[in-house]
Design a protein around this motif. Sequence first.
Motif, PDB file in Angstrom:
ATOM      1  N   PHE A  45      18.969   7.179  -0.260  1.00  0.00           N
ATOM      2  CA  PHE A  45      17.698   6.461  -0.209  1.00  0.00           C
ATOM      3  C   PHE A  45      16.579   7.504  -0.213  1.00  0.00           C
ATOM      4  CE2 PHE A  45      20.980   4.023   1.881  1.00  0.00           C
ATOM      5  CZ  PHE A  45      20.854   2.761   1.305  1.00  0.00           C
ATOM      6  N   LEU A  46      15.874   7.615  -1.340  1.00  0.00           N
ATOM      7  CA  LEU A  46      14.973   8.732  -1.558  1.00  0.00           C
ATOM      8  C   LEU A  46      13.542   8.257  -1.779  1.00  0.00           C
ATOM      9  CD1 LEU A  46      17.223  10.551  -4.184  1.00  0.00           C
ATOM     10  CD2 LEU A  46      17.313  10.793  -1.696  1.00  0.00           C
ATOM     11  N   TYR A  47      12.613   9.043  -1.263  1.00  0.00           N
ATOM     12  CA  TYR A  47      11.186   8.866  -1.563  1.00  0.00           C
ATOM     13  C   TYR A  47      10.795   9.959  -2.545  1.00  0.00           C
ATOM     14  CZ  TYR A  47       6.130   9.326  -1.047  1.00  0.00           C
ATOM     15  OH  TYR A  47       4.780   9.441  -1.295  1.00  0.00           O
ATOM     16  N   GLY A  48      10.047   9.583  -3.605  1.00  0.00           N
ATOM     17  CA  GLY A  48       9.727  10.578  -4.613  1.00  0.00           C
ATOM     18  C   GLY A  48       8.344  10.443  -5.205  1.00  0.00           C
ATOM     19  N   LEU A  49       7.970  11.452  -5.975  1.00  0.00           N
ATOM     20  CA  LEU A  49       6.722  11.499  -6.726  1.00  0.00           C
ATOM     21  C   LEU A  49       7.051  11.811  -8.176  1.00  0.00           C
ATOM     22  CD1 LEU A  49       4.564  13.730  -4.308  1.00  0.00           C
ATOM     23  CD2 LEU A  49       4.693  11.229  -4.349  1.00  0.00           C
ATOM     24  N   THR A  50       6.376  11.122  -9.105  1.00  0.00           N
ATOM     25  CA  THR A  50       6.555  11.404 -10.528  1.00  0.00           C
ATOM     26  C   THR A  50       5.205  11.704 -11.163  1.00  0.00           C
ATOM     27  OG1 THR A  50       6.402   9.045 -11.125  1.00  0.00           O
ATOM     28  CG2 THR A  50       8.600   9.948 -10.684  1.00  0.00           C
ATOM     29  N   GLN A  90       0.161   3.943  -7.439  1.00  0.00           N
ATOM     30  CA  GLN A  90      -0.427   5.083  -8.141  1.00  0.00           C
ATOM     31  C   GLN A  90      -1.383   5.785  -7.193  1.00  0.00           C
ATOM     32  OE1 GLN A  90      -3.990   4.516 -10.421  1.00  0.00           O
ATOM     33  NE2 GLN A  90      -3.038   5.368 -12.240  1.00  0.00           N
ATOM     34  N   GLU A  91      -1.410   7.090  -7.220  1.00  0.00           N
ATOM     35  CA  GLU A  91      -2.279   7.865  -6.349  1.00  0.00           C
ATOM     36  C   GLU A  91      -3.156   8.808  -7.170  1.00  0.00           C
ATOM     37  OE1 GLU A  91      -2.690   7.447  -3.205  1.00  0.00           O
ATOM     38  OE2 GLU A  91      -1.028   6.045  -2.849  1.00  0.00           O
ATOM     39  N   TYR A  92      -4.484   8.667  -6.979  1.00  0.00           N
ATOM     40  CA  TYR A  92      -5.475   9.592  -7.544  1.00  0.00           C
ATOM     41  C   TYR A  92      -5.421   9.679  -9.068  1.00  0.00           C
ATOM     42  CZ  TYR A  92      -5.143  11.054  -2.659  1.00  0.00           C
ATOM     43  OH  TYR A  92      -5.078  11.058  -1.303  1.00  0.00           O
ATOM     44  N   GLN A  93      -4.857   8.645  -9.724  1.00  0.00           N
ATOM     45  CA  GLN A  93      -4.691   8.663 -11.170  1.00  0.00           C
ATOM     46  C   GLN A  93      -4.012   9.952 -11.633  1.00  0.00           C
ATOM     47  OE1 GLN A  93      -8.632   7.952 -12.777  1.00  0.00           O
ATOM     48  NE2 GLN A  93      -8.351   5.742 -12.656  1.00  0.00           N
ATOM     49  N   LEU A  94      -3.082  10.410 -10.814  1.00  0.00           N
ATOM     50  CA  LEU A  94      -2.405  11.675 -11.088  1.00  0.00           C
ATOM     51  C   LEU A  94      -0.894  11.538 -11.036  1.00  0.00           C
ATOM     52  CD1 LEU A  94      -2.577  14.748 -11.527  1.00  0.00           C
ATOM     53  CD2 LEU A  94      -2.692  15.015  -9.039  1.00  0.00           C
ATOM     54  N   PHE A  95      -0.369  10.828 -10.026  1.00  0.00           N
ATOM     55  CA  PHE A  95       1.080  10.682  -9.890  1.00  0.00           C
ATOM     56  C   PHE A  95       1.395   9.312  -9.312  1.00  0.00           C
ATOM     57  CE2 PHE A  95      -0.449  12.637  -5.959  1.00  0.00           C
ATOM     58  CZ  PHE A  95       0.140  11.843  -4.982  1.00  0.00           C
ATOM     59  N   ASP A  96       2.665   8.941  -9.404  1.00  0.00           N
ATOM     60  CA  ASP A  96       3.165   7.683  -8.855  1.00  0.00           C
ATOM     61  C   ASP A  96       4.078   7.963  -7.673  1.00  0.00           C
ATOM     62  OD1 ASP A  96       1.936   5.936 -10.699  1.00  0.00           O
ATOM     63  OD2 ASP A  96       3.522   6.299 -12.162  1.00  0.00           O
ATOM     64  N   GLU A  97       3.988   7.110  -6.666  1.00  0.00           N
ATOM     65  CA  GLU A  97       4.956   7.124  -5.579  1.00  0.00           C
ATOM     66  C   GLU A  97       6.098   6.188  -5.948  1.00  0.00           C
ATOM     67  OE1 GLU A  97       3.076   7.703  -1.348  1.00  0.00           O
ATOM     68  OE2 GLU A  97       1.988   6.113  -2.416  1.00  0.00           O
ATOM     69  N   VAL A  98       7.321   6.637  -5.760  1.00  0.00           N
ATOM     70  CA  VAL A  98       8.488   5.836  -6.111  1.00  0.00           C
ATOM     71  C   VAL A  98       9.511   5.898  -4.989  1.00  0.00           C
ATOM     72  CG1 VAL A  98       8.157   6.232  -8.583  1.00  0.00           C
ATOM     73  CG2 VAL A  98       9.684   7.745  -7.290  1.00  0.00           C
ATOM     74  N   SER A 121      -2.826   0.173 -13.269  1.00  0.00           N
ATOM     75  CA  SER A 121      -2.681   0.807 -11.956  1.00  0.00           C
ATOM     76  C   SER A 121      -1.994  -0.109 -10.949  1.00  0.00           C
ATOM     77  CB  SER A 121      -4.057   1.221 -11.423  1.00  0.00           C
ATOM     78  OG  SER A 121      -4.909   0.085 -11.315  1.00  0.00           O
ATOM     79  N   GLU A 122      -2.041  -1.434 -11.170  1.00  0.00           N
ATOM     80  CA  GLU A 122      -1.420  -2.373 -10.249  1.00  0.00           C
ATOM     81  C   GLU A 122      -0.044  -2.838 -10.713  1.00  0.00           C
ATOM     82  OE1 GLU A 122      -2.777  -2.957  -7.348  1.00  0.00           O
ATOM     83  OE2 GLU A 122      -4.482  -1.686  -7.899  1.00  0.00           O
ATOM     84  N   ASP A 123       0.376  -2.410 -11.885  1.00  0.00           N
ATOM     85  CA  ASP A 123       1.684  -2.828 -12.390  1.00  0.00           C
ATOM     86  C   ASP A 123       2.802  -2.067 -11.689  1.00  0.00           C
ATOM     87  OD1 ASP A 123       0.549  -4.584 -14.184  1.00  0.00           O
ATOM     88  OD2 ASP A 123       0.441  -3.108 -15.797  1.00  0.00           O
ATOM     89  N   HIS A 124       3.981  -2.663 -11.728  1.00  0.00           N
ATOM     90  CA  HIS A 124       5.169  -2.021 -11.166  1.00  0.00           C
ATOM     91  C   HIS A 124       6.228  -1.909 -12.251  1.00  0.00           C
ATOM     92  CE1 HIS A 124       3.714  -2.343  -6.999  1.00  0.00           C
ATOM     93  NE2 HIS A 124       3.231  -3.523  -7.369  1.00  0.00           N
ATOM     94  N   PHE A 125       7.136  -0.973 -12.053  1.00  0.00           N
ATOM     95  CA  PHE A 125       8.286  -0.905 -12.946  1.00  0.00           C
ATOM     96  C   PHE A 125       9.531  -0.595 -12.136  1.00  0.00           C
ATOM     97  CE2 PHE A 125       7.001   3.640 -13.137  1.00  0.00           C
ATOM     98  CZ  PHE A 125       8.221   4.251 -12.856  1.00  0.00           C
ATOM     99  N   MET A 126      10.656  -1.009 -12.681  1.00  0.00           N
ATOM    100  CA  MET A 126      11.959  -0.695 -12.087  1.00  0.00           C
ATOM    101  C   MET A 126      12.850  -0.136 -13.186  1.00  0.00           C
ATOM    102  SD  MET A 126      14.730  -3.154 -10.130  1.00  0.00           S
ATOM    103  CE  MET A 126      13.609  -3.444  -8.763  1.00  0.00           C
ATOM    104  N   TYR A 153      11.984   2.574  -8.362  1.00  0.00           N
ATOM    105  CA  TYR A 153      10.966   1.527  -8.287  1.00  0.00           C
ATOM    106  C   TYR A 153       9.607   2.161  -8.006  1.00  0.00           C
ATOM    107  CZ  TYR A 153       8.374  -2.545  -6.572  1.00  0.00           C
ATOM    108  OH  TYR A 153       7.425  -3.521  -6.383  1.00  0.00           O
ATOM    109  N   ARG A 154       8.624   1.818  -8.840  1.00  0.00           N
ATOM    110  CA  ARG A 154       7.269   2.340  -8.641  1.00  0.00           C
ATOM    111  C   ARG A 154       6.568   1.579  -7.531  1.00  0.00           C
ATOM    112  NH1 ARG A 154       1.963   1.408 -12.430  1.00  0.00           N
ATOM    113  NH2 ARG A 154       0.775   3.252 -11.828  1.00  0.00           N
TER     114      ARG A 154
END
Length: 218
Positions: free
Chosen positions: A130-135, A102-110, A61-66, A98-99
Amino acid sequence: MSKLNIILLGFSILVSSVSVQAAGAPLVGRKAAAKYFQAKGDNSYEASAPRFPSSIESLGSEDHFMALGLSSYTNSKAYKWGTNSEQDVARTGLDMTYRLTQEYQLFDEVIRVSYNTYKPAGQKASKMSFLYGLTFPDATSKFPLYFGLAAGPGIFFNQIDGESAVAFDYQMFLGLRLFNLFEKTGFFVEGGIKNHLHLTSDGQLNGTFVSAGAVFTF
């Protein structure tokens, strides 16, 4: 000594010899295996058994990815961008995702930064978005497929005369990603739509794209 006594004595010696050999012979077959594993214990057997890594690895939950990838438009259509309407205006792009959290163990903010090139009305144009997204689902799941949406401003570096230098961009995408295939590096493939609307003039673009690239975790 009579012959009968000699025969009985020889028979007794033969039986004793066979009994000793049978007692010293190693056990084989199913009973021997069961006895061996009981002596070793379940934990010893599990420790000695080979372990194979999972083919699909998730993040914490604390990891990041690019994710860095190259994209190409498979189809696009522009409206009132230099001309009334025009097909196949969009060209290629570079995308970075870029992640954040994590929110609610349901989706990621990117956050997603996309650079794309175009050729409306025979002229070159380029734009950085420059976009804000959810995955969905979040990267802590082991499900390799994901989908998402992102939106934000786009700024044209090159634009044709009389058209807006700022656009509103939005994307929807579906992809496949695998983490940590080689150390901290994985890969992804993705497809979806990339659209934008000009903010200070008429004009818009609707396009579909495919992309592929590497995913780095840290």
